[in-house]
Design a protein around this motif. Structure first.
Motif, short mmCIF file in Angstrom:
data_model
loop_
_atom_site.label_atom_id
_atom_site.label_comp_id
_atom_site.label_asym_id
_atom_site.label_seq_id
_atom_site.Cartn_x
_atom_site.Cartn_y
_atom_site.Cartn_z
N SER A 63 0.81 -1.21 0.00
CA SER A 63 0.00 0.00 0.00
C SER A 63 0.85 1.27 0.00
O SER A 63 0.30 2.38 -0.03
CB SER A 63 -0.95 0.01 1.21
OG SER A 63 -0.23 -0.09 2.43
N ARG A 64 2.16 1.11 0.00
CA ARG A 64 3.07 2.25 -0.10
C ARG A 64 3.81 2.26 -1.43
O ARG A 64 4.84 2.92 -1.58
CB ARG A 64 4.09 2.21 1.05
CG ARG A 64 3.52 2.68 2.39
CD ARG A 64 4.48 2.44 3.54
NE ARG A 64 4.20 3.32 4.68
CZ ARG A 64 4.57 3.09 5.92
NH1 ARG A 64 5.22 1.98 6.22
NH2 ARG A 64 4.32 3.96 6.88
N TYR A 65 3.27 1.51 -2.43
CA TYR A 65 3.97 1.43 -3.72
C TYR A 65 2.94 1.29 -4.84
O TYR A 65 1.91 0.63 -4.67
CB TYR A 65 4.91 0.22 -3.75
CG TYR A 65 6.10 0.43 -4.65
CD1 TYR A 65 7.20 1.16 -4.22
CD2 TYR A 65 6.10 -0.06 -5.96
CE1 TYR A 65 8.28 1.38 -5.06
CE2 TYR A 65 7.17 0.16 -6.80
CZ TYR A 65 8.27 0.89 -6.34
OH TYR A 65 9.33 1.13 -7.17
N PRO A 66 3.21 1.89 -6.01
CA PRO A 66 2.24 1.80 -7.11
C PRO A 66 2.02 0.37 -7.57
O PRO A 66 2.98 -0.36 -7.83
CB PRO A 66 2.90 2.64 -8.22
CG PRO A 66 3.87 3.53 -7.52
CD PRO A 66 4.35 2.76 -6.34
N ASN A 67 0.78 -0.02 -7.68
CA ASN A 67 0.47 -1.42 -7.97
C ASN A 67 0.95 -1.86 -9.34
O ASN A 67 1.23 -3.04 -9.55
CB ASN A 67 -1.03 -1.68 -7.80
CG ASN A 67 -1.86 -0.98 -8.87
OD1 ASN A 67 -2.12 -1.52 -9.94
ND2 ASN A 67 -2.30 0.25 -8.58
N GLY A 68 1.04 -0.94 -10.28
CA GLY A 68 1.50 -1.31 -11.61
C GLY A 68 2.94 -1.79 -11.63
O GLY A 68 3.36 -2.45 -12.60
#
Length: 801
Positions: free
Chosen positions: A56-61
């Motif tokens: 939740s602290r990083y872009p999912n892509g």
């Protein structure tokens, strides 16, 4: 000459088995079990390596590529807090979309053969607002983290939501979940921990292992939770003027004490670190549980009042020391940095405003981790990978080995003169560990050093044949009676890395230590012939000594073993060894040498390089049958010792100077703000706006069109810095002497085209009670951007023709 002696105790009784309430799902092909000294998987000793990465602290892509980086770094298990306030900041609106998609993240772990550990809280800490508890939960109860029904009711609902997301990803369904952590750093409420485990199970969560953090003299509920330990090279949570904490210093000594009373000590009472704590002071007897960790410091966050700077050697030395101490599970926090999501109601960082002793940056949670906030590959990543390759190959041998300490050990935590070493052994063979590095206070050289290890089940070993100088800053592991495909290596003054099959032989890669000439001692009874590219071969007392080897990619000692097998001993220099990757590439297990980032994508049958180099290169052993090809670029092939090197003729330079325009000079630094416990906190917003220098960075259009992998890298001085796209805060940092990276692909292109990137840099008041490491004079307090560059890390997909 000083010969250091270690007498290995007689073998211990076999470990206890079946005594703990941890069971795997019925019928799984590789059941996980826990003995009193190590873990097993499929009946074989298992040495996990886990790394924390907060989805939740990083872009999912970018999750998939970053997980593959972790795997290439030797991480076999991914741990992640499931941070409640990130998912349900507003009561009843539970979000598992986008960057909060827990199920997708766990599924990606499964897809790439990575185990997964959700750390479900409900209180996580993780330097999050309220430790992760939503504000509305705290408004409902006066007794959070207890069995208060007003607290347990929303917790029960939250656990049910998590269970719904993870349904079908349990081990029984072939899923990746090997463990679940309950709560965090709750040291005095064993009954509540038991309640939380029961609630999680009732919600439908299951795993072979249920764990809890065990530092700080914790009291656990009987044997229901596997205690996990930790240790950091530095700490942001101590006082600004307190110096290097003894609770951090202790981790650079070989000891059998597991607990660390310093972690989280700002949030609970603590005893002095020398107060006679024993190995079982965590409330769980050390003779019933293995020594497992979940929070070895992969880096350290920076609080406003204290901003530690952690170097790669600090992290590497701590990790290797823990293996020598007896760890059977290396767990790192953090292994991958990230960025706090923007809150809908408030910012989501730990701060004085939420009653915490520490003010953290609003956004950055980089943690100086091996993989940074924007996926940067750092030197600590290479340091740890060197150890993880060893554990991937030999962890099943090391895990059952007990740690033994020498007769002459350091007299205390401030003894800098006594050599620090230990042996992991089964009574006849083992591994010798030396740590001559610690942060802040360099340790001296140890000239004329030799070791004697007196085994109870085999003749003693004295090594090397000629004493060596153990250099200041060195840390290493040497093999003792290591069997390699029919050859017995009695010792090597170089660290085992991994093995690979190449040209019909088993090749053991070893890493030399700068300042120590490699020596290989082969058991003559297992040797038919030896050929060396350099150095000398000397028969001595039943051994074949190979000395004077010049480490490098051509330093392959070729051995025909007495049983007819062929073995190669490849001794790499220290720098080259830290560029070794091993993974499935183009249909076979191969070694890849690369100083940048490498991932192995077996599903696509390709290797990907992440490199800022003008002409990135990598070397391979064994070389593929067909030459590697890279779309859109030529590949040049050359010999590099026993490797084949491939250079990508990439084109224009990847790093260019960024134009930074001064808009407004700084004003007078605001005075210190006193927060919780009298610690300095972030100045008031109006004072920052009034005193900060302002700069504008114009972003080139070609970078805006393709921002992937683009970093704005700034060197700056002052107190704190913030970056805005329009009026939106997009990045921040407290000054600690480190560069400030800002990922262009995280920023809104439209706002950048219209406004550019606006930087605020605040000067630091002369009397501010703030610890900033290594800063002297007054110039570093001034609010200035010293230089800036655009660093472009390109991703190259390498296939075979």
């Amino acid at each position: 000459m000083v010969t250091h002696l270690l007498r290995v105790p007689p073998p211990a009784a076999p470990p206890l088995t079946g005594h703990l309430p941890f069971t795997d799902a019925p019928g799984v092909p590789d059941p996980i079990e826990v003995t009193s000294r190590w873990l097993t998987r499929g009946g074989r000793p298992w040495f996990p390596v886990s790394g924390e990465f907060h989805y939740s602290r990083y872009p999912n892509g970018a999750w998939e590529e970053e997980l593959l980086k972790m795997k290439a770094g030797g991480v076999s298990t991914v741990a992640s807090y499931v941070i409640w306030i990130h998912h349900e900041e507003v009561e009843g609106r539970v979000r598992f979309d986008g960057d909060r998609d827990l199920r997708r993240f766990a599924g990606l772990c499964a897809r790439h053969g990575l185990d997964f550990i959700p750390r479900i809280g409900p209180w996580s800490h993780a330097e999050v607002r309220n430790g992760g508890l939503p504000d509305w939960v705290l408004a409902r109860t006066r007794a959070p983290r207890t069995d208060d029904p007003a607290y347990l009711s929303p917790v029960r609902a939250w656990f049910t939501e998590i269970a719904g997301q993870l349904r079908g990803l349990e081990r029984a369904s072939g899923g990746p979940i090997v463990a679940i952590q309950i709560e965090n750093e709750l040291y005095d409420r064993p009954g509540h921990l038991r309640t939380l485990k029961r609630l999680a199970q009732e919600a439908g969560l299951s795993a072979p292992l249920w764990t809890s953090t065990a530092w700080g003299g914790v009291r656990l509920p009987g044997e229901e939770l596997l205690p996990l330990y930790g240790g950091y090279p530095e700490a942001f949570w101590t006082e600004a003027d307190g110096g290097w904490p003894d609770t951090c210093r202790k981790h650079f000594f070989f000891t059998h004490q597991r607990d660390d009373e310093g972690i989280g000590a700002d949030l609970r009472p603590t005893r002095r670190p020398d107060a006679g704590a024993s190995a079982d002071d965590a409330g769980a007897s050390a003779d019933r549980f293995p020594w497992a960790t979940c929070e070895l410091g992969g880096g350290m966050a920076a609080a406003y009042h204290r901003r530690p700077r952690v170097e790669a050697a600090d992290i590497g030395a701590l990790g290797l020391t823990k293996i020598g101490c007896g760890s059977v599970w290396q767990g790192y926090y953090m292994f991958h940095g990230g960025t706090n999501p923007p809150g809908e109601l408030t910012s989501l960082q730990e701060s004085h405003a939420t009653g915490y002793p520490n003010d953290l940056p609003v956004l950055t949670y980089d943690f100086q981790a091996p993989l940074g906030e924007y996926g940067q590959v750092r030197p600590s990543y290479h340091e740890l990978r060197l150890q993880h390759l060893l554990l991937a190959d030999l962890g099943h041998r090391i895990a059952p080995m007990r740690s033994a300490l020498p007769e002459q050990s350091p007299t205390g935590q401030h003894d800098r003169d006594t050599l620090r070493w230990a042996v992991r052994t089964d009574g006849a063979s083992g591994f010798l560990f030396v740590t001559n590095h610690q942060p802040h206070e360099p340790l001296p050289d140890h000239p004329g050093t030799a070791f004697t290890v007196d085994f109870p089940l085999a003749p003693s070993l004295t090594l090397p044949s000629t004493p060596v100088t153990v250099p200041s800053g060195a840390y290493f592991c040497w093999p003792l009676r290591l069997d390699v495909a029919g050859l017995r290596l009695d010792w090597a003054t170089a660290q085992p890395v991994c093995t690979v099959q190449a040209d019909g032989r088993t090749v053991l890669v070893l890493a030399a230590t700068d300042g120590i000439t490699p020596e290989l001692a082969l058991d003559a009874d297992t040797v038919a012939s030896v050929a060396v590219p350099s150095g000398e071969i000397t028969p001595v007392a039943g051994r074949v000594l190979v000395g004077g080897v010049r480490p490098g990619t051509d330093a392959l000692v070729e051995v025909e073993a007495a049983d007819g097998s062929r073995v190669g001993l490849l001794v790499l220099d220290a720098a080259t060894a830290r560029s070794v990757y091993r993974g499935p590439a183009w249909g076979a297990e191969r070694l890849v040498l690369c100083g940048d980032g490498v991932v192995f994508d077996e599903g696509r049958d390709e290797v990907r390089l992440h490199s800022p180099a003008v002409e990135p290169s990598f070397a391979v052993l064994p070389a593929p049958d067909a030459a590697p090809v890279v779309e859109g670029a030529r590949v040049r092939q050359t010999a590099d010792g026993v490797f084949t090197r491939y250079t990508i003729e990439a084109g224009p330079p990847a790093t260019t100077t960024a134009t930074v325009t001064s808009v407004r000079p700084s004003g007078r630094a605001p005075g210190p703000v006193t927060g919780v416990r009298g610690r300095a906190g972030v100045p008031r917003e109006e004072d920052i706006d009034a005193a900060a220098a302002e700069y504008r960075v114009d972003v080139p259009e070609d970078l805006l069109r393709d921002p992937s992998g683009v970093l704005l890298r700034l060197r700056w001085t002052g107190d704190l810095a913030r970056a805005y796209a329009g009026d939106v805060l997009v990045a921040d940092q407290f000054s600690s002497g480190r560069v400030w990276d800002i990922g262009l692909d995280r920023l809104p292109a439209g706002a950048l085209r219209t406004h550019g990137l606006r930087l605020q840099v605040l000067p630091l008041a002369r009397d501010a009670p703030v610890h900033v490491p290594g800063q002297t004079g007054e110039a570093w307090r001034e609010a200035r951007v010293l230089d800036a560059a655009w660093v472009v890390t390109r991703r190259w997909s390498v296939r075979t023709g």
